[in-house]
Design a protein around this motif. Sequence first.
Motif, short mmCIF file in Angstrom:
data_model
loop_
_atom_site.label_atom_id
_atom_site.label_comp_id
_atom_site.label_asym_id
_atom_site.label_seq_id
_atom_site.Cartn_x
_atom_site.Cartn_y
_atom_site.Cartn_z
N ASP A 13 12.77 8.39 7.78
CA ASP A 13 12.59 9.02 6.81
C ASP A 13 11.18 8.44 5.50
OD1 ASP A 13 13.08 11.87 7.98
OD2 ASP A 13 15.12 12.02 6.99
N LEU A 14 12.40 8.30 4.63
CA LEU A 14 11.81 7.03 3.81
C LEU A 14 10.48 6.44 4.04
CD1 LEU A 14 15.01 5.76 2.51
CD2 LEU A 14 14.05 6.99 1.04
N ARG A 15 10.92 5.34 5.61
CA ARG A 15 9.48 4.32 5.70
C ARG A 15 8.31 5.62 5.96
NH1 ARG A 15 11.85 2.15 10.03
NH2 ARG A 15 11.82 3.48 11.49
N LEU A 16 8.79 7.00 6.96
CA LEU A 16 7.67 7.99 6.88
C LEU A 16 6.72 8.21 5.05
CD1 LEU A 16 8.34 10.38 9.08
CD2 LEU A 16 6.94 8.80 9.51
N LEU A 26 -3.63 9.83 6.67
CA LEU A 26 -3.19 8.44 8.11
C LEU A 26 -2.81 9.57 8.69
CD1 LEU A 26 -0.37 6.00 6.67
CD2 LEU A 26 -3.38 5.39 7.79
N SER A 27 -3.83 9.74 10.26
CA SER A 27 -3.56 10.44 10.88
C SER A 27 -2.22 10.49 11.32
CB SER A 27 -4.57 10.14 12.37
OG SER A 27 -4.45 9.11 13.05
N ASN A 28 -1.66 11.33 12.61
CA ASN A 28 -0.23 11.56 12.69
C ASN A 28 -0.14 10.33 13.75
OD1 ASN A 28 2.68 12.76 12.72
ND2 ASN A 28 2.21 12.88 14.76
N GLN A 29 -1.28 10.06 14.52
CA GLN A 29 -0.94 9.16 15.84
C GLN A 29 -0.49 7.64 14.64
OE1 GLN A 29 -1.62 9.16 19.22
NE2 GLN A 29 -0.59 6.93 18.56
N ALA A 30 -1.63 7.36 13.86
CA ALA A 30 -1.41 5.79 12.84
C ALA A 30 -0.18 5.93 12.00
CB ALA A 30 -2.84 6.50 12.27
N LEU A 31 0.32 7.35 11.91
CA LEU A 31 1.75 7.05 10.91
C LEU A 31 2.32 6.59 11.89
CD1 LEU A 31 2.69 7.25 8.33
CD2 LEU A 31 3.17 10.22 8.95
N ALA A 32 2.92 7.11 13.14
CA ALA A 32 3.63 7.35 14.27
C ALA A 32 3.87 6.17 14.62
CB ALA A 32 3.08 8.57 15.00
N ASP A 33 2.69 5.22 14.87
CA ASP A 33 2.24 3.52 14.52
C ASP A 33 2.86 2.72 13.83
OD1 ASP A 33 0.91 4.16 16.93
OD2 ASP A 33 -1.18 3.69 16.40
N LEU A 34 2.36 3.54 12.61
CA LEU A 34 3.06 2.35 11.30
C LEU A 34 4.77 1.71 11.56
CD1 LEU A 34 0.47 2.51 8.79
CD2 LEU A 34 1.06 0.39 10.40
N ARG A 153 -7.01 2.69 -19.14
CA ARG A 153 -5.42 3.32 -18.16
C ARG A 153 -5.51 1.85 -17.59
NH1 ARG A 153 -6.68 7.12 -13.64
NH2 ARG A 153 -7.00 5.70 -11.91
N ALA A 154 -4.29 1.18 -17.89
CA ALA A 154 -3.45 -0.20 -17.35
C ALA A 154 -3.42 0.53 -15.80
CB ALA A 154 -2.94 -0.37 -18.50
N LYS A 155 -2.21 1.23 -16.27
CA LYS A 155 -1.79 1.58 -14.68
C LYS A 155 -2.10 2.81 -14.02
CE LYS A 155 2.31 0.67 -11.81
NZ LYS A 155 4.10 0.57 -12.02
N PHE A 156 -1.83 3.16 -13.00
CA PHE A 156 -1.96 5.40 -13.03
C PHE A 156 -1.04 5.44 -11.34
CE2 PHE A 156 -2.56 9.03 -10.96
CZ PHE A 156 -2.56 9.86 -11.86
N GLY A 157 0.38 5.34 -11.38
CA GLY A 157 1.11 5.80 -10.00
C GLY A 157 1.51 7.17 -9.98
N THR A 158 1.53 7.28 -8.35
CA THR A 158 1.75 8.74 -8.08
C THR A 158 2.99 8.10 -7.23
OG1 THR A 158 0.54 8.90 -6.08
CG2 THR A 158 -0.39 10.23 -8.10
N GLN A 159 3.05 7.02 -6.83
CA GLN A 159 4.51 6.71 -5.85
C GLN A 159 6.10 6.97 -6.03
OE1 GLN A 159 3.45 3.12 -4.24
NE2 GLN A 159 2.12 4.36 -2.62
N ILE A 160 6.60 7.88 -5.84
CA ILE A 160 8.12 7.40 -6.26
C ILE A 160 8.92 6.91 -6.26
CG2 ILE A 160 10.17 8.98 -5.97
CD1 ILE A 160 8.77 11.76 -6.61
N PRO A 161 9.31 5.65 -6.39
CA PRO A 161 10.31 4.07 -5.61
C PRO A 161 11.49 4.66 -5.09
CG PRO A 161 9.73 3.75 -8.13
CD PRO A 161 8.93 5.67 -7.69
N LEU A 162 11.20 4.13 -3.51
CA LEU A 162 12.17 4.73 -2.34
C LEU A 162 13.05 3.24 -2.93
CD1 LEU A 162 9.47 6.62 -0.75
CD2 LEU A 162 10.87 7.43 -1.95
N PRO A 163 13.95 3.59 -2.06
CA PRO A 163 15.12 2.13 -1.91
C PRO A 163 14.18 1.71 -0.36
CG PRO A 163 16.27 4.53 -1.27
CD PRO A 163 15.03 4.76 -1.99
N PRO A 164 14.87 0.35 0.14
CA PRO A 164 13.92 0.37 1.06
C PRO A 164 14.26 0.87 2.47
CG PRO A 164 15.01 -1.47 -0.09
CD PRO A 164 15.59 -0.36 -0.85
N ALA A 165 14.20 1.22 3.83
CA ALA A 165 13.41 1.75 4.86
C ALA A 165 14.83 0.46 5.58
CB ALA A 165 12.31 2.40 4.89
#
Length: 165
Positions: A13-16, A26-34, A153-165
Amino acid sequence: MSAPSPLQLDATDLRLLALLQDDASLSNQALADLAHLSPATCHRRLKRLRDEGVIEKQVAILSPHRVAEALGWGVSALVEVSLDVQTQEALDAFETHVVADAQVQQCWRVSPGPDFVLVVQVPDMPAYQALAQRLFTAHHQVRNVRAFFAVKRAKFGTQIPLPPA
């Protein structure tokens, strides 16, 4: 009737989630591959993450600078708002009032200090003045407003930091 079980996120889940936060197109296929999953497993897991509210929505993030360049305008501001009273009813009423406005991009209840911090995007200063009148001056509970206008705007992010998968 038992309480719902707490949400569990495993390494897959964390990797996804990390991959989607980087590129939700990303398409479902590309996401699944990664993610090293079968497309069916990937699709099933994404459906669960959406159904459980982990993934709220997928959007395109526009560059305010490029949009402003194309349209010839753009003002971003961070606005601190303090109310006269901090009852639950007053806070809820003000929150409902401001989140309904399309020019309010974000609304945060904060503590200590002001009661709210808003991120607003308007075409120009007259539009900010109209927004201030509509949202703050006309609202009887607003005690104090401080606006900070973005110059870079020096930085703008939307990502929530997640623990390593």
